[in-house]
Design a protein around this motif. Structure first.
Motif, short mmCIF file in Angstrom:
data_model
loop_
_atom_site.label_atom_id
_atom_site.label_comp_id
_atom_site.label_asym_id
_atom_site.label_seq_id
_atom_site.Cartn_x
_atom_site.Cartn_y
_atom_site.Cartn_z
N ALA A 1 0.83 -1.21 0.00
CA ALA A 1 0.00 0.00 0.00
C ALA A 1 0.87 1.26 0.00
O ALA A 1 1.96 1.27 0.56
CB ALA A 1 -0.89 0.00 1.23
N SER A 2 0.36 2.28 -0.64
CA SER A 2 1.04 3.58 -0.66
C SER A 2 0.05 4.66 -1.07
O SER A 2 -0.80 4.42 -1.93
CB SER A 2 2.19 3.57 -1.67
N THR A 3 0.16 5.81 -0.46
CA THR A 3 -0.58 6.98 -0.94
C THR A 3 0.42 8.02 -1.43
O THR A 3 0.44 8.38 -2.61
CB THR A 3 -1.47 7.57 0.18
N ARG A 4 1.27 8.51 -0.52
CA ARG A 4 2.20 9.59 -0.85
C ARG A 4 3.21 9.22 -1.93
O ARG A 4 3.40 9.95 -2.89
CB ARG A 4 3.03 9.98 0.40
N THR A 5 3.87 8.09 -1.73
CA THR A 5 4.98 7.76 -2.63
C THR A 5 4.43 7.52 -4.04
O THR A 5 5.00 8.00 -5.03
CB THR A 5 5.72 6.52 -2.10
N ARG B 1 7.85 -0.75 -5.17
CA ARG B 1 7.72 -0.95 -3.72
C ARG B 1 7.36 -2.42 -3.50
O ARG B 1 6.44 -2.93 -4.14
CB ARG B 1 6.64 -0.05 -3.12
N HIS C 1 14.13 3.30 1.99
CA HIS C 1 13.12 4.11 1.30
C HIS C 1 13.87 5.39 0.87
O HIS C 1 13.71 6.45 1.46
CB HIS C 1 11.98 4.41 2.26
N GLN D 1 12.18 8.84 0.17
CA GLN D 1 11.63 9.47 1.38
C GLN D 1 12.74 10.20 2.12
O GLN D 1 12.57 11.35 2.55
CB GLN D 1 10.99 8.41 2.28
N PRO E 1 7.14 10.94 8.35
CA PRO E 1 7.02 10.52 6.95
C PRO E 1 5.58 10.29 6.53
O PRO E 1 5.29 10.29 5.33
CB PRO E 1 7.82 9.20 6.91
N ALA E 2 4.68 10.09 7.55
CA ALA E 2 3.28 9.78 7.31
C ALA E 2 3.18 8.42 6.57
O ALA E 2 4.14 8.01 5.92
CB ALA E 2 2.58 10.90 6.57
N1 CP Z 1 5.79 7.99 3.57
C1 CP Z 1 5.33 7.03 2.75
O1 CP Z 1 6.09 6.20 2.20
O2 CP Z 1 3.98 7.08 2.59
P1 CP Z 1 3.12 6.05 1.72
O3 CP Z 1 3.23 4.70 2.37
O4 CP Z 1 1.71 6.60 1.75
O5 CP Z 1 3.69 6.00 0.33
#
Ligand code: CP
Length: 304
Positions: A52-56, A105, A133, A136, A260-261
């Motif tokens: 899962a990922s939102t930002r990256t 990822r 990462h 990041q 990093p959220a």
């Molecule tokens: N900081 C980070 O990697 O966020 P995501 O998991 O949402 O990509």
């Protein structure tokens, strides 16, 4: 020359600074009104997220768009990996159909590194298990540089579930390369022994780092990687390891709060701190686009 980015462990300070300078330059051009830089026009970037990922994911996608590249988006659930196709064959296919770079990822440590040895196109690590990462950490370094200037001699504290954090590992490598001092602190079960060998200085508690740090990077507990490990309750964790307003008031003038959220608000960080004047958390997210533009352009050999 094309070049993969699989981690910061062996990346020189010169290469890190060059990527940060390039990210700053792209940010300036976009701020000046250039919506798309067209440096990767006619190129294609494949995004493969097996976790899962939102930002990256969004920031890599936006970075590719800002550079004028096409994006090949991969969904593990609807791909032929569900029929048994290997990861290597899947990524070879992406290179065969014309991808110029692959962003990946994956939960397994070392996948981006191994693919970088086998594929004819550069590989960018968007997070491999608990290992690294790198983009990041680069966006964190850019944000720190924006707020603190040179990082040489500065002190950055990384607090929380350090054991399972690829963000922490990449940041230790990047911060040390740029001459910063790194303090790490977390609950005993979540703070591995041997961090000194990576160049970090262990501390016993969050309270021990507040007076010294120019920046505090809070980490969430990575429950998805914990298996059966015994953990404090959210309430206990908040009490001993949560950055609340009372603790944040002890930070040095000008110190910044990072994460990093995704954040677990009310656990490792209070709303008032995450949204307060010392927080640079949303600046980190914005910088993710510029850093990933820099990483993509550099990886395919664009030199400006
Ligand atoms: N900081 C980070 O990697 O966020 P995501 O998991 O949402 O990509």
């Amino acid at each position: 020359m094309s070049q993969s980015l699989v981690g910061l462990r062996d990346v020189s300070a010169d290469r890190i600074v060059s990527l940060l300078d390039r990210a700053s330059a792209y940010r300036g051009r976009i701020a000046a009104g250039e919506a798309r830089l067209e440096l990767l026009r006619g190129r294609a970037v494949a995004l493969m997220f097996f976790e899962a990922s939102t930002r990256t994911r969004f920031s890599f996608e936006m970075a590719a768009h800002r550079l004028g590249a096409d994006v090949l988006s991969f969904s593990a659930a609807s791909s032929s990996t569900t029929k048994g196709e290997t990861l290597l064959d899947t990524t070879r296919l992406l290179a065969a159909v014309g991808a110029d770079a692959v962003v990946i990822r994956h939960a397994a440590v070392g996948v981006p590194h191994r693919l970088s040895e086998l594929l004819p196109i550069p590989v960018l690590n968007a997070g491999d298990g608990i290992n690294e990462h790198p983009t990041q950490a680069l966006l964190d370094l850019l944000t720190l540089r924006d707020h603190l200037g040179s990082l040489a001699g500065r002190t950055v504290a990384i607090v929380g579930d350090v054991r399972h954090s690829r963000v922490a590992r990449s940041n230790v490598f990047g911060l040390r390369a740029l001459g910063a001092r790194v303090l790490v602190a977390g609950p005993g079960t979540l703070c591995p022994a041997g961090l000194e060998h990576l160049g970090a200085e262990p501390r016993r508690s969050l309270d021990d780092v507040l007076d010294e740090a120019d920046a505090v990077m809070m980490l969430r507990i990575q429950r998805e990687r914990l298996g059966g490990a015994i953990l404090p309750s959210a309430e206990e964790y908040r009490r001993y390891w949560g950055l609340d307003e009372r603790r944040a008031a002890r930070l040095r003038p000008g110190a910044v709060v990072m994460h990093p959220a995704p954040m677990n608000r009310g656990v490792e960080i209070a709303d008032e701190v995450a949204d307060g004047p010392s927080s640079v958390i949303f600046a980190q997210m914005e910088n993710g686009v510029y850093v990933r533009m820099a990483a993509l352009a550099a990886s395919v050999g664009v030199d400006r």
